[in-house]
Design a protein around this motif. Structure first.
Motif: not given
Ligand code: FES
Length: 281
Positions: A211-212, A2-11, A186-188, A194-200
């Motif tokens: 889904m992120f 998976a790619r890594e991205y900087d997150l953008k703040p919400a407008p 998307g999915w992963q 949040f997208t790692e292969d784990s579940w709570t």
């Protein structure tokens, strides 16, 4: 990988993006004009979609076909379904991918009659009877609350009226437009907690397998099914819907479920709740 991205703040001001829009459509129109509708959405949204836009379907195509196809354009070399771009989705595809998942899940972006969707597989029938503490994902039927915290209803209230809203064959498909500003979660697609292969359990914001939405980092739990409410962007009419839960981020509510059926192993969407997809058009 998976790619890594900087997150953008919400407008801070979303008034412009919530104004205007298209018209509501009925089931027949949806089947006939699905691709045309999506092309309009693409034109209106490219400016803010960025990376997510590569998941949007092309114009033209087989309107009226209920089969869901994989959509991996631009990610053919990294998505697990990259070699299956535009091929019909089958349950067997997801079962094979989930076999390598510690949480027992798999997901993929798709296109259905020109509409962006995300299909999630959860090995519910295998793990529902096992302790939740083992980290194996299973579906949870939950109460839903709107963005103000007001109780809306329970997922089972809607599923009782229409059992097709229940996860079919361990699969759940959702409309692929974020309830924040209509990007495509998307999915992963990215690497983070949040997208790692784990579940709570609990449908909260801890644990992975979310889904992120890459646009402003909203998260949705595809295992947490609830009733919620949203509004038609064109006429402001509100509607209740069955969906997956918003776990965190600026999105106000979760994503609506699209009921599915299997036809010879191929996943097909059922166009019975098109009004649920009008919050972006
Ligand atoms: S569009 Fe903003 S978080 Fe999805």
């Amino acid at each position: 990988m998976a790619r890594e991205y900087d997150l953008k703040p919400a407008p801070s001001d979303t008034a412009d993006t919530l104004a205007g829009g298209a018209t509501s459509i009925n089931r027949r129109q949806f089947l006939r004009y699905g691709f045309n509708t999506a092309a309009g959405v693409l034109t209106a949204s490219l400016g803010m979609l960025g990376f997510a836009a590569i998941l949007l379907p092309p114009g033209g195509g087989s309107g009226g076909d209920l089969a869901v196809q994989f959509w991996a354009k631009g990610r053919e070399d990294e998505a697990w379904y990259g070699a299956k771009h535009l091929q019909p989705m089958t349950k067997a595809d997801f079962e094979a991918e989930a076999a390598a998942s510690s949480a027992g899940t798999a997901g993929a972006a798709g296109v259905w009659n020109g509409v962006p969707v995300v299909v999630n597989y959860v090995a519910h029938s295998k793990y529902a009877g096992t302790p939740e503490s083992n980290g194996k994902a299973r579906f949870q039927f939950m109460e839903g609350y709107d963005e103000t915290g007001k109780y809306v209803g329970h997922f089972e209230d809607l599923a009782e009226l229409d059992p097709r809203l229940l996860p079919s064959d361990d699969l759940v498909m959702v409309f692929g437009r974020c309830t924040h500003l209509c990007c495509i979660p998307g999915w992963q697609l990215v690497s983070n907690s949040f997208t790692e292969d784990s579940w709570t359990p609990g449908g909260g914001d801890d644990g992975g397998t979310k889904m992120f939405c890459i646009c402003h980092s909203s998260r949705f739990d595809p295992t947490a099914l609830e009733m919620n409410t949203n509004r038609n962007r064109s006429n402001g009419a509100t509607f209740n819907y069955a969906g997956i839960r918003r776990a965190g981020g600026p999105a106000p509510v979760g994503l609506p479920i699209i009921p599915i059926q299997l036809n010879g192993g191929v996943i097909e969407g059922l166009p019975d709740y098109v009004d649920w997809y009008t919050y972006c058009d």
